[in-house]
Every structure is written in structure tokens, then in C-alpha cells.
Design an enzyme around this catalytic site. Structure first.
Site, PDB file in Angstrom:
ATOM      1  N   LYS A   1       1.750  88.244  70.268  1.00  0.00           N
ATOM      2  CA  LYS A   1       1.278  88.115  71.654  1.00  0.00           C
ATOM      3  C   LYS A   1       2.396  88.516  72.622  1.00  0.00           C
ATOM      4  CE  LYS A   1       1.585  84.538  74.679  1.00  0.00           C
ATOM      5  NZ  LYS A   1       1.247  84.572  76.100  1.00  0.00           N
TER       6      LYS A   1
ATOM      7  N   LYS B   1       6.999  86.827  77.921  1.00  0.00           N
ATOM      8  CA  LYS B   1       8.365  86.947  78.416  1.00  0.00           C
ATOM      9  C   LYS B   1       9.333  86.257  77.466  1.00  0.00           C
ATOM     10  CE  LYS B   1       6.287  85.939  82.054  1.00  0.00           C
ATOM     11  NZ  LYS B   1       5.667  85.518  83.313  1.00  0.00           N
TER      12      LYS B   1
ATOM     13  N   LYS C   1       7.126  76.782  70.642  1.00  0.00           N
ATOM     14  CA  LYS C   1       8.466  76.950  71.222  1.00  0.00           C
ATOM     15  C   LYS C   1       9.485  76.212  70.353  1.00  0.00           C
ATOM     16  CE  LYS C   1       7.590  78.452  75.835  1.00  0.00           C
ATOM     17  NZ  LYS C   1       6.530  78.073  76.749  1.00  0.00           N
TER      18      LYS C   1
HETATM   19  P1  ADP Z   1       4.476  84.289  79.213  1.00  0.00           P
HETATM   20  O1  ADP Z   1       3.884  83.945  77.878  1.00  0.00           O
HETATM   21  O2  ADP Z   1       4.946  85.670  79.265  1.00  0.00           O
HETATM   22  O3  ADP Z   1       5.538  83.292  79.649  1.00  0.00           O
HETATM   23  P2  ADP Z   1       2.844  82.915  81.109  1.00  0.00           P
HETATM   24  O4  ADP Z   1       2.807  81.732  80.189  1.00  0.00           O
HETATM   25  O5  ADP Z   1       3.624  82.827  82.364  1.00  0.00           O
HETATM   26  O6  ADP Z   1       3.312  84.181  80.264  1.00  0.00           O
HETATM   27  O7  ADP Z   1       1.338  83.330  81.422  1.00  0.00           O
HETATM   28  C1  ADP Z   1       0.802  83.621  82.696  1.00  0.00           C
HETATM   29  C2  ADP Z   1      -0.660  83.937  82.525  1.00  0.00           C
HETATM   30  O8  ADP Z   1      -0.792  85.138  81.789  1.00  0.00           O
HETATM   31  C3  ADP Z   1      -1.470  82.876  81.747  1.00  0.00           C
HETATM   32  O9  ADP Z   1      -2.773  82.767  82.274  1.00  0.00           O
HETATM   33  C4  ADP Z   1      -1.511  83.439  80.369  1.00  0.00           C
HETATM   34  O10 ADP Z   1      -2.653  83.013  79.660  1.00  0.00           O
HETATM   35  C5  ADP Z   1      -1.574  84.927  80.632  1.00  0.00           C
HETATM   36  N1  ADP Z   1      -0.947  85.647  79.536  1.00  0.00           N
HETATM   37  C6  ADP Z   1       0.343  85.586  79.156  1.00  0.00           C
HETATM   38  N2  ADP Z   1       0.574  86.383  78.104  1.00  0.00           N
HETATM   39  C7  ADP Z   1      -0.613  86.977  77.821  1.00  0.00           C
HETATM   40  C8  ADP Z   1      -1.035  87.930  76.854  1.00  0.00           C
HETATM   41  N3  ADP Z   1      -0.194  88.450  75.976  1.00  0.00           N
HETATM   42  N4  ADP Z   1      -2.325  88.303  76.864  1.00  0.00           N
HETATM   43  C9  ADP Z   1      -3.208  87.807  77.764  1.00  0.00           C
HETATM   44  N5  ADP Z   1      -2.870  86.911  78.696  1.00  0.00           N
HETATM   45  C10 ADP Z   1      -1.593  86.496  78.743  1.00  0.00           C
END
Ligand code: ADP
Ligand code: TRP
Length: 327
Positions: free
Chosen positions: A193, A196, A112
């Protein structure tokens, strides 16, 4: 008995990565024998959220998404993070046994920062809160996507530091990620990856024009359909692989490899993907609408979850207080 726990940040609409990497496993695991805790990580969301109304809205969306996708409050304790302030107490106890170096090594924090997001102290110490979330419920298994594994390992480290000083207070947790690499790290429309925070995500409940627009952004090149290609290198094919049966997938792959007349172009792949997303999530989309129309029921579910989760966390935190001399 195995205790399963996981959380998802209510940072907006849930995308395909959240579903395949996390939520789908949470729902499946909740049907298995054991104890289950799944929560909406609103404390965590405060590291970036600055709008109270929006945060409340996102919490509701997350709850409705979980329920619509099949998480049943009869099978699992479903709750809101901030309904269990005990985890903040535990965060302090863990912070006092954790070295700065451990946090400085966190990939998500470094990532980040590298992307120009100015970190606040909350973002830096977030792995400690996450460790508290995990340890507060004596969790054995933490189902998450690959990006969260390091955080679970940090929770193991903090568990080890605390137990090392004060005796066997906490249970050592293990991360569980989807076996298939594609599901553990779902790509975004740019091939990075899906996240959001990177703006490369596709909302699971999108339909019609907005869905088509999101899918159209999946990066491709300008090679014509007739040109034989390696299906593994094509981003739209990776998206299709999330949804298609083994047979249908192999058929697409073969036609892409062969090329020539009738080989599918990127437009075809994207069109099929739109259909799949619309179809696969159609029942959950309908259920989501019903749930949104019954806010009283949502409040009741959260209240019930809060009570059960809080009692459990209080007991663990009291144990930790006693162990380190605060009682
Ligand atoms: P973001 O990266 O969109 O903010 P979060 O950190 O809120 O997502 O992740 C919520 C859950 O979804 C976590 O368990 C995370 O490991 C999973 N996750 C987020 N992005 C992915 C992805 N691209 N592929 C697989 N799992 C994901
Ligand atoms: N950090 C996780 C995420 O961004 C959410 C989370 C918070 C979590 N506390 C947790 C996940 C404890 C598993 C266990 O997705």
C-alpha cells in the site's frame, strides 16, 4: 441533510494514494448536497512529528493541496484540527467508555508496531481521537481510503457504547470508500500500500527529474517487452490504470498480453506515467503556486473554518457533557 466529514494527516507531501483514495472523493462530495467538514489532522500528526516548523509547513502544504485540487471553502468547512480543542474533551469522554481490547485490535497500530515503530500512548489512543473527530460533527458519512475503515468502525463502536450508557447522544457514522479497489488501496512503488510512512510514495505535484526518479522505483522484473505477460500482474500497469481512459488502458493491456514486436516495455509504461502525472496535476500545480504566494488568504480561510467547526463541535460536546452528568 447528510453530513460528510473527513480528515487527512499533514504528514508530508500528499501522494497518489491520498489523492485517489481520499482527496479526490472529498472534493467531489463537497459539490454534492449536504454539509461538509474537511480538516487537516494536525493533532494526529503529533503522534509522530517532533519538529514544530516542519509540522506548520506540512499543515500549510495540506491546506494548499486541498484548495489547489478544487476544495472550495464556499462548499465545505475547511479547518485545522487543533483549532477545535473540543475534540480533546470528547476524546476523554469516549476513552472512559472504551475497552483496551478494542484499541489493541487496531490494524494500523499493530502494523506500525510490527514495523519497529515504538508506539507512544497517543498512537495507541488515536482511534479515540478519530472517533471524537467524527462524532463531534454528527457526521453521517466519512469518506476515506480502505486503511481507515477499521477506525470508522471503531467510531461506530464508541458511539454505540456511549449511547448505550447515556441515551441517543451521537449519530452513527458510516465509512465510504472508493468503489474501485485500485483507488481504495493505491499501491506504492514496491507494490505494498502506498504510504508516507513506508517511503514508497509518489508526490502528486512532482515533476521532471524527481518525478522520473520516483517512477523509476516502481518494481518490475527483467522479462523483455516481447514476452507476452498478464497485465494485471504488472505494477506499472496498475499505476497507469489510475490515470488512463478505459480505451487507452485496454489498448496497453492488449499489447502487453500479445507481446512480440512493438509491445511496450516497462520503460515505456513508466515514461507514459510520468507524462500523465505531470499533465493531470498541471492545473492544480499552478494553482498551488498562487496559493502559496498569498499566506494572508490561507490564514483567513483557516480562521473562517475554525469558527464554523468549533461552534458545531462545542454544541455536540456540551450535549455529551450533560448526558454523562458533567453539567
Ligand atoms: P499515509 O498512509 O501515507 O500516512 P494517511 O494515513 O495520511 O496516509 O491517509 C490520508 C488519507 O488517504 C486516508 O483517507 C487514507 O485512507 C487515504 N490513503 C492513504 N494511503 C492510501 C492508499 N495507498 N490508497 C488509497 N487511499 C489511501
Ligand atoms: N486518521 C486519518 C488518516 O490517517 C485522518 C483522520 C483523523 C480522519 N481524523 C479523522 C479521517 C476523522 C476521517 C475522519 O488519514
Amino acid at each position: 441533510m447528510t453530513t460528510y466529514l473527513s480528515g487527512v494527516q499533514p504528514s508530508g507531501k500528499q501522494h497518489l494514494g491520498n489523492y485517489f483514495g481520499a482527496i479526490r472523493q472529498h472534493v467531489e462530495l463537497s459539490k454534492e448536497e449536504g454539509e461538509h467538514f474537511f480538516f487537516i489532522a494536525d493533532y494526529h500528526a503529533l503522534t509522530t512529528s517532533r519538529d514544530a516548523g516542519e509540522l506548520r509547513e506540512h499543515v500549510r502544504e495540506m491546506l494548499v493541496t486541498y484548495l489547489a485540487l478544487g476544495l472550495d471553502p464556499e462548499d465545505a468547512v475547511v479547518f485545522r484540527h487543533s483549532d477545535v480543542p473540543e475534540v480533546c474533551e470528547l476524546t476523554w469522554l469516549l476513552a472512559c467508555v472504551t475497552g483496551m481490547g478494542l484499541l489493541e485490535r487496531a490494524h494500523s497500530y499493530k502494523d506500525k508496531k510490527a514495523r519497529g515503530i515504538k508506539p507512544n500512548v497517543g498512537l495507541f489512543t488515536y482511534p479515540i481521537l478519530m472517533a471524537a473527530d467524527i462524532l463531534a460533527y454528527d457526521s453521517d458519512v466519512v469518506p476515506v481510503g480502505k486503511d481507515q475503515v477499521q477506525h470508522v468502525e471503531m467510531a461506530q463502536d464508541m458511539c454505540g457504547y456511549f449511547n448505550g450508557f447515556y441515551g441517543d447522544v451521537f449519530v452513527r457514522p458510516e465509512a465510504r470508500i472508493p468503489k474501485d479497489e485500485l483507488f481504495a488501496k493505491v499501491p506504492g512503488v514496491d507494490g505494498e500500500k502506498m504510504s508516507k510512512s513506508y517511503g514508497n510514495d509518489v508526490w502528486i505535484f512532482a515533476t521532471g527529474k524527481p518525478l522520473k526518479k520516483a517512477v523509476a522505483r516502481i518494481v518490475t522484473d527483467s522479462r523483455p517487452p516481447e514476452e507476452p505477460k498478464d497485465p494485471d500482474e504488472l505494477l506499472p500497469m496498475q499505476f497507469l490504470a489510475l490515470f488512463l481512459s478505459a480505451d487507452e488502458l485496454e489498448d496497453w493491456r492488449e499489447r502487453v498480453r500479445r507481446g512480440g514486436d512493438g509491445a511496450p516495455g516497462y520503460g515505456h509504461m513508466k515514461q507514459r506515467l510520468v507524462e500523465l502525472i505531470e499533465d493531470v496535476f498541471a492545473p492544480a500545480r499552478a494553482r498551488r503556486e498562487e496559493l502559496l504566494a498569498d499566506p494572508g488568504e490561507l490564514e483567513r480561510i483557516l480562521a473562517r473554518g475554525a469558527e464554523a467547526a468549533r461552534a458545531r463541535a462545542r454544541a455536540t460536546v456540551d450535549r455529551a457533557y450533560r448526558a454523562c452528568g458533567l453539567r
